[in-house]
Each structure stands twice: as C-alpha cells, then as structure tokens.
Design a protein around this motif. Structure first.
Motif, PDB file in Angstrom:
ATOM      1  N   HIS A 237     137.986  36.426  21.546  1.00 26.98           N
ATOM      2  CA  HIS A 237     139.089  35.524  21.817  1.00 26.98           C
ATOM      3  C   HIS A 237     139.436  34.655  20.600  1.00 26.98           C
ATOM      4  N   HIS A 238     140.723  34.540  20.368  1.00 27.50           N
ATOM      5  CA  HIS A 238     141.257  33.630  19.344  1.00 27.50           C
ATOM      6  C   HIS A 238     142.201  32.652  20.039  1.00 27.50           C
ATOM      7  N   PHE A 239     141.818  31.392  20.067  1.00 30.28           N
ATOM      8  CA  PHE A 239     142.584  30.375  20.775  1.00 30.28           C
ATOM      9  C   PHE A 239     143.373  29.522  19.781  1.00 30.28           C
ATOM     10  N   LEU A 240     144.632  29.270  20.137  1.00 24.36           N
ATOM     11  CA  LEU A 240     145.450  28.394  19.298  1.00 24.36           C
ATOM     12  C   LEU A 240     144.846  26.993  19.253  1.00 24.36           C
ATOM     13  N   VAL A 241     144.796  26.434  18.072  1.00 24.26           N
ATOM     14  CA  VAL A 241     144.307  25.065  17.909  1.00 24.26           C
ATOM     15  C   VAL A 241     145.465  24.092  18.159  1.00 24.26           C
ATOM     16  N   ASP A 242     145.207  23.066  18.939  1.00 22.72           N
ATOM     17  CA  ASP A 242     146.220  22.047  19.217  1.00 22.72           C
ATOM     18  C   ASP A 242     146.329  21.113  18.010  1.00 22.72           C
ATOM     19  N   LEU A 243     147.425  21.244  17.282  1.00 19.36           N
ATOM     20  CA  LEU A 243     147.642  20.421  16.096  1.00 19.36           C
ATOM     21  C   LEU A 243     148.603  19.263  16.345  1.00 19.36           C
ATOM     22  N   GLN A 244     149.065  19.106  17.592  1.00 16.85           N
ATOM     23  CA  GLN A 244     150.009  18.024  17.895  1.00 16.85           C
ATOM     24  C   GLN A 244     149.457  16.640  17.588  1.00 16.85           C
ATOM     25  N   PRO A 245     148.147  16.378  17.805  1.00 24.19           N
ATOM     26  CA  PRO A 245     147.637  15.042  17.447  1.00 24.19           C
ATOM     27  C   PRO A 245     147.846  14.682  15.982  1.00 24.19           C
ATOM     28  N   PHE A 246     148.080  15.703  15.143  1.00 20.53           N
ATOM     29  CA  PHE A 246     148.270  15.456  13.716  1.00 20.53           C
ATOM     30  C   PHE A 246     149.739  15.559  13.318  1.00 20.53           C
ATOM     31  N   GLY A 247     150.608  15.660  14.351  1.00 20.74           N
ATOM     32  CA  GLY A 247     152.036  15.756  14.095  1.00 20.74           C
ATOM     33  C   GLY A 247     152.441  17.091  13.501  1.00 20.74           C
ATOM     34  N   LEU A 248     151.668  18.150  13.815  1.00 16.41           N
ATOM     35  CA  LEU A 248     151.936  19.461  13.243  1.00 16.41           C
ATOM     36  C   LEU A 248     152.193  20.476  14.344  1.00 16.41           C
ATOM     37  N   GLU A 249     153.105  21.407  14.088  1.00 12.68           N
ATOM     38  CA  GLU A 249     153.343  22.505  15.010  1.00 12.68           C
ATOM     39  C   GLU A 249     152.426  23.668  14.646  1.00 12.68           C
ATOM     40  N   ASN A 250     152.039  24.427  15.668  1.00  9.92           N
ATOM     41  CA  ASN A 250     151.177  25.588  15.440  1.00  9.92           C
ATOM     42  C   ASN A 250     151.867  26.820  16.013  1.00  9.92           C
ATOM     43  N   ASP A 251     152.618  27.508  15.175  1.00 11.16           N
ATOM     44  CA  ASP A 251     153.389  28.669  15.591  1.00 11.16           C
ATOM     45  C   ASP A 251     152.554  29.928  15.374  1.00 11.16           C
ATOM     46  N   ASN A 252     151.498  30.079  16.196  1.00 11.55           N
ATOM     47  CA  ASN A 252     150.606  31.234  16.084  1.00 11.55           C
ATOM     48  C   ASN A 252     150.084  31.422  14.665  1.00 11.55           C
ATOM     49  N   GLU A 253     149.619  30.325  14.083  1.00  8.81           N
ATOM     50  CA  GLU A 253     149.152  30.394  12.701  1.00  8.81           C
ATOM     51  C   GLU A 253     147.687  29.978  12.550  1.00  8.81           C
ATOM     52  N   VAL A 254     147.222  29.018  13.327  1.00 11.94           N
ATOM     53  CA  VAL A 254     145.853  28.509  13.186  1.00 11.94           C
ATOM     54  C   VAL A 254     145.124  28.706  14.512  1.00 11.94           C
ATOM     55  N   PHE A 255     143.984  29.395  14.441  1.00 12.97           N
ATOM     56  CA  PHE A 255     143.250  29.766  15.637  1.00 12.97           C
ATOM     57  C   PHE A 255     141.789  29.341  15.527  1.00 12.97           C
ATOM     58  N   PHE A 256     141.177  29.146  16.690  1.00 14.67           N
ATOM     59  CA  PHE A 256     139.729  28.996  16.786  1.00 14.67           C
ATOM     60  C   PHE A 256     139.159  30.312  17.285  1.00 14.67           C
ATOM     61  N   ALA A 257     138.275  30.929  16.492  1.00 11.00           N
ATOM     62  CA  ALA A 257     137.658  32.197  16.875  1.00 11.00           C
ATOM     63  C   ALA A 257     136.389  31.898  17.663  1.00 11.00           C
ATOM     64  N   ALA A 258     136.431  32.153  18.974  1.00  7.17           N
ATOM     65  CA  ALA A 258     135.293  31.863  19.851  1.00  7.17           C
ATOM     66  C   ALA A 258     134.368  33.074  19.915  1.00  7.17           C
ATOM     67  N   ASP A 259     133.066  32.831  19.831  1.00  9.67           N
ATOM     68  CA  ASP A 259     132.139  33.960  19.879  1.00  9.67           C
ATOM     69  C   ASP A 259     131.590  34.203  21.280  1.00  9.67           C
ATOM     70  N   ARG A 260     131.614  33.203  22.179  1.00 10.05           N
ATOM     71  CA  ARG A 260     131.154  33.378  23.561  1.00 10.05           C
ATOM     72  C   ARG A 260     131.615  32.221  24.414  1.00 10.05           C
ATOM     73  N   PRO A 261     131.790  32.436  25.703  1.00  9.08           N
ATOM     74  CA  PRO A 261     131.713  33.732  26.391  1.00  9.08           C
ATOM     75  C   PRO A 261     132.893  34.616  26.002  1.00  9.08           C
ATOM     76  N   TYR A 262     132.792  35.878  26.313  1.00  6.24           N
ATOM     77  CA  TYR A 262     133.856  36.811  25.949  1.00  6.24           C
ATOM     78  C   TYR A 262     134.077  37.797  27.082  1.00  6.24           C
ATOM     79  N   GLY A 263     135.305  38.279  27.188  1.00  2.00           N
ATOM     80  CA  GLY A 263     135.575  39.369  28.101  1.00  2.00           C
ATOM     81  C   GLY A 263     134.981  40.655  27.549  1.00  2.00           C
ATOM     82  N   LEU A 264     134.449  41.494  28.409  1.00  2.00           N
ATOM     83  CA  LEU A 264     133.867  42.770  27.981  1.00  2.00           C
ATOM     84  C   LEU A 264     134.553  43.894  28.742  1.00  2.00           C
ATOM     85  N   ILE A 265     135.270  44.722  28.023  1.00  2.00           N
ATOM     86  CA  ILE A 265     136.020  45.817  28.607  1.00  2.00           C
ATOM     87  C   ILE A 265     135.291  47.120  28.300  1.00  2.00           C
ATOM     88  N   GLU A 266     134.985  47.892  29.342  1.00  2.00           N
ATOM     89  CA  GLU A 266     134.257  49.147  29.177  1.00  2.00           C
ATOM     90  C   GLU A 266     134.967  50.246  29.953  1.00  2.00           C
TER      91      GLU A 266
END
Length: 298
Positions: free
Chosen positions: A253-282
């Motif tokens: 999962h790559h989640f968009l980082v909320d940059l509004q507190p810094f007065g910045l827009e995040n147009d699918n540019e800055v993400f947090f890469a989470a390592d767990r938990p994760y969906g597992l598709i088999e």
C-alpha cells in the motif's frame, strides 16, 4: 481408539552451496539454497527408534556439495532432478524425494576483472522437484512419478498510475475511499508447473518472467486480483509447456500524505509506503487440459 503413524518425511533444509566455475580469468557463480525431504519406509524409526532405514541428513548435505563438484550446477531444475533421482535410486528405503532450491542471482561488475560480482537485487529464482526415482539400484524407485515446478519470489514491481479500486463492498467498518488513480505495487511470488520434466528451463524461465512483467505493466488495473489473473493468463497463453501457475501478491500500500497542514497540495505525488498490514492476493490460473498434480505443490 487406535493410534497410527501418519504421512511423514525428513531431510536436510537450507544447505547453502556456492559453485564457482573458472573459465580462464572469467568466473561464473551459482549461489543456491537447497532443501531435501525424503519419505519411504520410515515406520520403524518413528515407532521404535530403529534407524536402519535412515539416510542421515548430514549425508544429504554432503551429497549436495559432492554433486556441485562432480556434475556442476546448470539450471536449478536439472540439479534438483539429479539430486532427487539419486536419493531414490540409491537408497532402498527411500521411495520419494522432494528437492526445493532457491537461486540468488549475481551480475558481473563491468570492467577488466572477470571475477567481480554484485548481487542482483532481491529477486530469487526457485525450483521444486518431486521424484519417485528412475528405477535404479534402489527398490523404491518407480520412474513414473516426477514433477517440476519453476518460479520466482520477491519480484518487486510498481505502477505509479493506471490502477483503480472502487465499487467494493462497504460496511459499518469501511473507511477506505474509492479511487480512480492509485499506486499499485507488489512483490510477486509465482510458481508454474511444467507439463514434463525435460523442458528448456532457462528459456522457459526467461519467457515466463517476461510475460509476468509485460502483463503487469500493460494491464489497466481495477483490482490486484484482475492483474494477477492477467499475469497468469499471459504466461499460459505464450508458454504451452506450462499448464498451471500460482501467484501470491501482497498489496504494498502507498497512501497519500496529507500535506494540507503545511499549505501544500498533494496531487498524487507524495506517498507513505506502508509495509504492514497488507492485503494478500493469491490465486492460480490453469490450462483447461492441465493434468492433476495433487502432491506437486507440497
């Protein structure tokens, strides 16, 4: 109530062997992790402690090293078949051998040296062989029960767009928002079953890997499940010597980082890469004429 011994096997797990082949000043590396499991006439050792039927696991380890010297190491499927057949053919009490191999890739460092290498990322090539032997000197060999499963794991891939996820079930605990543009990333584990044991394994592996990558890149994904099926289907459509492929694909999962507190827009540019938990598709994809292989994956 009666008590009986159920299915069992034993062996030497994770024997690490590195084989250096010297071609003048140019060297070649094979770096393997080999696991052997044997089964057969093992009732007495479990019930009474009689070891007469047991080939020590230390002997199995030594066989791996000796075969690496005597026979060299080519394609890992062929090396696994060589070992599996040997254990059944040469040991009367063994009727079935399972050999699993992981291969770690090394690439030559460009330059004048022919003996300098760099590890080739995280991807690992795999092989899983089952054999009942070839009917050699051992009494357990039948010569008619063999299967070869090739594969890879930790093939990390990512699409930075071209992926959606919406229209899913929502209940009182759903917080995930539908999206028409997301990062799709996964670490692919794939295993594919050959129709026979005499395939051109190097060529087959290269083509199957190419198909997996091509399908991942070219599929506009509405779900990771859809992408999984497209990848498996592409392999089977192009590699007729393969009858089944099984895939496990964690959703990195790559989640968009909320940059509004810094007065910045995040147009699918800055993400947090989470390592767990994760969906597992088999899932598995089969040719409609795939022969049954009830024990091939275990």
């Amino acid at each position: 109530m009666g008590i009986v011994l159920g299915p069992n096997r034993y062996g030497k797990a994770e024997t690490r062997v590195v084989r250096v082949t010297r071609d003048g000043d140019t060297h070649h590396i094979k770096d393997l992790n080999v696991s052997v499991s044997l089964s057969g006439q093992m009732e007495d050792v479990h019930l009474t402690g009689d070891n007469a039927a047991i080939l020590p696991t230390d002997s199995q380890k030594n066989t791996v090293y000796a075969f690496a010297k005597k026979h060299g190491i080519g394609e890992i499927e062929e090396f696994a078949l060589l070992l599996a057949r040997h254990f059944v053919d040469e040991t009367p009490t063994i009727s079935h051998a399972r050999v699993e191999i992981e291969e770690y890739g090394w690439s030559r460092i460009p330059g004048k040296s022919g003996h300098s290498f760099v590890r080739s990322g995280t991807e690992v090539r795999t092989a899983l062989v089952h054999s009942d032997g070839t009917g050699g000197t051992g009494t357990g060999g039948t010569g008619n029960g063999e299967s070869v499963i090739s594969g890879l794991k930790d093939l990390v891939v990512l699409n930075s767009t071209g992926s959606e996820f919406h229209g899913f079930v929502q209940d009182e605990y759903t917080t995930l928002q539908p999206t028409t543009d997301r990062v799709l990333a996964t670490a692919v584990t794939a295993q594919w079953r050959h129709r026979g044991v005499d395939a051109e394994f190097a060529k087959s592996f290269a083509e199957a890997r190419r198909c997996l990558l091509e399908a991942f890149a070219e599929t506009h994904s509405l779900s990771l499940q859809q992408t999984l099926y497209a990848m498996g289907r592409t392999v089977l459509e192009t590699q007729h010597g393969i009858c089944e492929i099984r895939l496990a694909m964690p959703n990195k999962h790559h989640f968009l980082v909320d940059l509004q507190p810094f007065g910045l827009e995040n147009d699918n540019e800055v993400f947090f890469a989470a390592d767990r938990p994760y969906g597992l598709i088999e899932g598995s994809v089969l040719a409609d004429d795939a022969p049954d292989a009830p024990a091939a994956w275990t």
